[in-house]
Design a protein around this motif. Structure first.
Motif, short mmCIF file in Angstrom:
data_model
loop_
_atom_site.label_atom_id
_atom_site.label_comp_id
_atom_site.label_asym_id
_atom_site.label_seq_id
_atom_site.Cartn_x
_atom_site.Cartn_y
_atom_site.Cartn_z
N MET A 1 0.87 -1.34 -0.09
CA MET A 1 0.15 -0.05 -0.05
C MET A 1 1.11 1.25 -0.06
N LYS A 2 2.14 1.01 0.30
CA LYS A 2 2.98 2.26 0.36
C LYS A 2 3.08 2.88 -1.20
N ARG A 3 2.76 2.28 -1.96
CA ARG A 3 3.09 2.44 -3.40
C ARG A 3 2.02 3.48 -3.72
N VAL A 4 0.80 3.31 -3.13
CA VAL A 4 -0.38 3.81 -3.59
C VAL A 4 -0.40 5.60 -3.72
N GLU B 1 2.27 7.20 -3.56
CA GLU B 1 3.23 7.82 -4.46
C GLU B 1 2.81 7.88 -5.92
N LYS B 2 1.91 6.82 -6.29
CA LYS B 2 1.44 6.71 -7.66
C LYS B 2 0.50 7.83 -8.21
N TYR B 3 -0.05 8.69 -6.71
CA TYR B 3 -1.15 9.58 -7.16
C TYR B 3 -0.56 10.84 -6.78
N ALA B 4 0.89 11.09 -6.29
CA ALA B 4 1.43 12.01 -5.61
C ALA B 4 1.65 13.35 -6.41
N GLU B 5 1.53 13.08 -7.70
CA GLU B 5 1.31 14.23 -9.00
C GLU B 5 -0.16 14.76 -8.95
N LEU B 6 -1.03 14.13 -8.58
CA LEU B 6 -2.23 14.62 -8.37
C LEU B 6 -2.45 15.58 -7.48
N ALA B 7 -1.53 15.40 -6.40
CA ALA B 7 -1.93 16.47 -5.01
C ALA B 7 -0.67 17.50 -5.34
N ALA B 8 0.34 17.03 -5.95
CA ALA B 8 1.67 18.14 -6.55
C ALA B 8 0.91 19.32 -7.09
N GLU B 9 -0.07 18.88 -8.07
CA GLU B 9 -0.39 19.80 -9.24
C GLU B 9 -1.99 20.13 -8.57
N GLN B 10 -2.12 20.06 -7.40
CA GLN B 10 -3.15 20.62 -6.94
C GLN B 10 -4.64 20.09 -7.38
N ILE B 11 -4.53 19.12 -8.29
CA ILE B 11 -5.85 18.35 -8.68
C ILE B 11 -6.77 17.80 -7.80
N ILE B 12 -6.07 17.43 -6.62
CA ILE B 12 -6.69 17.01 -5.53
C ILE B 12 -5.97 17.35 -4.36
N SER B 13 -6.35 17.79 -3.16
CA SER B 13 -5.94 17.83 -1.78
C SER B 13 -5.42 16.63 -1.27
N ILE C 1 -9.57 9.16 0.31
CA ILE C 1 -9.87 8.01 -0.90
C ILE C 1 -9.02 6.88 -0.70
N ILE C 2 -7.93 7.03 -0.28
CA ILE C 2 -6.98 5.67 -0.07
C ILE C 2 -7.59 4.85 0.93
N GLN C 3 -7.85 5.34 2.18
CA GLN C 3 -8.53 4.80 3.22
C GLN C 3 -9.81 4.26 2.90
N GLU C 4 -10.69 4.93 2.02
CA GLU C 4 -12.00 4.18 1.57
C GLU C 4 -11.77 3.21 0.80
N PHE D 1 3.75 7.21 -13.69
CA PHE D 1 4.36 6.32 -12.52
C PHE D 1 4.81 4.99 -13.04
N TYR D 2 4.09 4.43 -13.99
CA TYR D 2 4.38 3.20 -14.58
C TYR D 2 5.48 3.22 -15.88
N HIS D 3 5.57 4.40 -16.21
CA HIS D 3 6.53 4.61 -17.73
C HIS D 3 5.92 3.72 -18.59
N LEU D 4 4.74 3.60 -18.76
CA LEU D 4 3.98 2.91 -19.73
C LEU D 4 2.87 3.65 -20.59
#
Length: 234
Positions: free
Chosen positions: A1-4, A6-18, A25-28, A57-60
């Protein structure tokens, strides 16, 4: 679960989601076992931003749902589509010792080995997709009725229906063209009949009190003949 996170850190960094909402959402997702991606979409995260985060994140490369996307029949014969919905992967094509596969969790080594064994290949070319898109794609290939072959899936049948509809339209155009030609021939036939009647009356009675009727018949016959030829010609 630690990876999750990080996978969506870009969304928070760009202020798309707090970050707070992302953690909620992760806990839910952990609590309800619902895909995080579905919860993020429900929270208002744009689909293209979510796919951008995944491919970064996956480079795919990512792949979105497309009704026209069809897997080869030989590769579908190797898998259980209902099981694929649980495992969240879908094979597109198998070429020699390689296979092109859409998967929701490309970093799952155990899953990748399972896919290789199932498809009997040594190398995988992976594309990442959202779980909801994967499920829709799989369902489009599922049997419409139990024990039917993959060719009876929704998408293959839809494409066949579209092909038949195109040919039906083509045949309808031919039918319309033939009907138009038939109508034109009827006009020509009627016009020639009027001309013949007018000329016969003129021959019998000559120029006299029937000349107006004779002229009208000949004129109407000529008009109908010309119009009929125009209808008949393509």
């Amino acid at each position: 679960m630690k990876r999750v996170p990080e996978k969506y850190a870009e969304l928070a960094a760009e202020q798309i989601i707090s970050p707070e909402l992302l953690n909620q959402i992760i806990q839910e997702s952990i609590r309800t076992n619902a895909p995080i991606e579905d919860l993020l979409l429900a929270a208002g995260v744009p689909r293209h931003e979510l796919l951008k985060a995944l491919t970064g994140f996956y480079h795919l490369p990512f792949l979105e749902y497309d009704e026209g996307l069809l897997a080869s029949s030989d590769v579908l014969a190797l898998v259980d589509l209902e099981q694929l919905k649980k495992e969240l992967w879908f094979p597109l094509l198998r070429e020699g010792d390689e296979a092109h596969v859409i998967v929701s969790h490309p970093n799952d080594r155990k899953l990748c080995e399972h896919i290789k064994n199932r498809l009997r290949v040594g190398n995988l070319h992976l594309l990442v997709a959202l779980p909801s898109d994967l499920i829709r794609l799989i369902e489009n290939h599922q049997d419409v009725n139990p024990h039917f072959p993959p060719a009876a899936g929704r998408t293959p049948l839809a494409r066949l229906r579209t092909w038949l509809a195109d040919h039906r339209n083509l045949l309808a155009q031919h039918r319309t063209s033939l009907a138009k030609g038939r109508t034109g021939l009827a006009f020509v036939r009627t016009g020639v009949s009027f001309i013949s009647i007018g000329l016969v009356l003129l021959r019998i009675f000559g120029v006299g009190y029937l000349i107006i009727l004779e002229a009208a018949l000949v004129a109407l016959g000529l008009a109908m003949t010309v119009d009929g030829i125009r209808w008949y010609l393509p």
